[in-house]
Write an enzyme that holds these catalytic residues in place. Structure first.
Site, PDB file in Angstrom:
ATOM      1  N   LEU A 139       0.914  -1.434  -0.408  1.00  0.00           N
ATOM      2  CA  LEU A 139      -0.331   0.126  -0.176  1.00  0.00           C
ATOM      3  C   LEU A 139       0.872   1.209   0.202  1.00  0.00           C
ATOM      4  O   LEU A 139       1.542   1.092   0.572  1.00  0.00           O
ATOM      5  CB  LEU A 139      -1.406   0.180   1.516  1.00  0.00           C
ATOM      6  CG  LEU A 139      -2.685  -0.500   1.166  1.00  0.00           C
ATOM      7  CD1 LEU A 139      -2.515  -0.458   2.208  1.00  0.00           C
ATOM      8  CD2 LEU A 139      -2.739   0.466   0.155  1.00  0.00           C
ATOM      9  N   ASP A 140       0.936   2.274  -0.884  1.00  0.00           N
ATOM     10  CA  ASP A 140       1.228   3.490  -0.598  1.00  0.00           C
ATOM     11  C   ASP A 140       1.349   3.809   0.437  1.00  0.00           C
ATOM     12  O   ASP A 140       0.546   3.722   1.203  1.00  0.00           O
ATOM     13  CB  ASP A 140       0.554   3.652  -2.330  1.00  0.00           C
ATOM     14  CG  ASP A 140       0.811   3.667  -3.358  1.00  0.00           C
ATOM     15  OD1 ASP A 140       2.068   3.115  -3.156  1.00  0.00           O
ATOM     16  OD2 ASP A 140       0.511   4.380  -4.259  1.00  0.00           O
ATOM     17  N   PRO A 141       2.630   4.660   0.940  1.00  0.00           N
ATOM     18  CA  PRO A 141       2.641   6.161   1.885  1.00  0.00           C
ATOM     19  C   PRO A 141       1.076   6.337   1.920  1.00  0.00           C
ATOM     20  O   PRO A 141       0.242   6.503   3.300  1.00  0.00           O
ATOM     21  CB  PRO A 141       3.502   6.456   2.440  1.00  0.00           C
ATOM     22  CG  PRO A 141       4.245   5.574   1.372  1.00  0.00           C
ATOM     23  CD  PRO A 141       3.618   5.443   0.187  1.00  0.00           C
TER      24      PRO A 141
END
Length: 312
Positions: A36-38
């Protein structure tokens, strides 16, 4: 063996979440089934110790998201990291938005974002983009299974969300959603998506804007399901502990075959079983413990991966 669902908080990378999990679980052998992206939150499925063998069987599962897509601007990363590098007028009507969303259901290929982990000639796209020499990326297979408009507002709004028979949705009461800092007052749609593995939601936001004759970026994202594991099963990283594990058979998308003691011994030795099953199956013992993953051809089961070395 151990498999866990954690709710990744805003601002944390998936790698940082894994590092925290290693401390709390007391083992270095921890991985995940999809990043998951930040600036995204939601379900991150972690596996530890022997369960890391399940990653190839879990990483290709469908995923469900709630996406906040803002129109009228874009950013280099196509999300709320910023800065805004281009703006465009927003002139579409609601019916245009709904028609544009339905067009994704027939989409089969899509160009990934320049800031992505895609490799070209051994170089990560995001590494090249950060160095100011973006790569030329070709289209990759994607599949949109469900696309549904839930809300449309003048700016990003952190609605509470809750599970329902039709997936996680906006609710009067539910889990709080943490959205990144708004980059401006841009019209924002909240969209529920079910997609095949490998589909970038940031690319979805970019292409949705183009279909509507404007620019767009992902203002927020919550992953609400990975395969069979929904956000309702996720715990916070601070609550992660060995006793919060999820049984592997609950996560695997395969039928379960319970074996006799003799059959279990043969499986642990890697011996094929004469069971007329077609496709992948999860083999368990009489205590429902996962022993192995096998694939059947209609005549016998060929052992693909043994998860336990011996019966206890």
């Amino acid at each position: 063996m151990a498999l866990f669902a954690v709710e990744k908080p805003l601002g944390l990378t998936s790698h940082e979440a894994v590092e925290e999990a290693r401390k709390r679980l007391g083992t270095r052998r921890v991985g995940h089934t999809g990043t998951l992206d930040p600036l995204a939150t939601g379900v991150l499925v972690l596996v530890s110790d022997q369960s890391t063998k399940l990653v190839p069987f879990l990483s290709s599962e469908d995923k469900e998201y709630l996406a906040w897509v803002s129109f009228g601007a874009t950013t280099p990363t196509l999300d709320a990291e910023g800065p805004v590098v281009e703006e465009a007028p927003v002139r579409f009507a609601l019916k245009d938005l709904e028609a544009a969303l339905s067009s994704f259901l027939t989409l089969t290929e899509q160009v990934p974002p320049l800031f992505s982990a895609v490799k070209v000639g051994g170089v990560r796209a995001y590494e090249a983009a950060r160095e100011g020499r973006p790569l030329t990326l070709g289209p990759r297979p994607v599949k949109y299974l469900e696309v549904e408009l839930l809300a449309f507002d003048p700016s990003p709004r952190p609605y509470p969300i809750a599970p329902s028979a039709r997936g996680w949705r906006i609710a009067e009461r539910g889990r709080k959603v943490a959205l990144p800092r708004p980059l401006g007052l841009y019209p924002t749609a909240v969209i529920r998506l079910v997609v095949a593995s490998g589909t970038y939601i940031r690319a979805f936001a970019r292409d949705l804007g183009e279909r509507l004759g404007t620019k767009a970026f992902l203002a927020g994202l919550v992953r609400t399901r990975v395969g069979r594991i929904g956000l309702e099963k996720a715990v916070s990283l601070s609550d992660l502990a060995p006793d919060r594990a999820i049984p592997e058979v609950e996560a695997l998308p395969f039928p379960v075959v319970e074996l006799s003691h003799t059959e279990a011994r043969r499986v642990l030795e890697g011996v094929p079983l004469p069971i007329p099953v077609v496709g992948y199956v999860a083999l368990v013992d009489s205590r429902r413990r996962l022993l192995a993953i096998a694939e059947g051809d209609g005549f016998k089961l060929k052992i693909k991966r043994v998860l336990r070395k011996e019966e206890a």
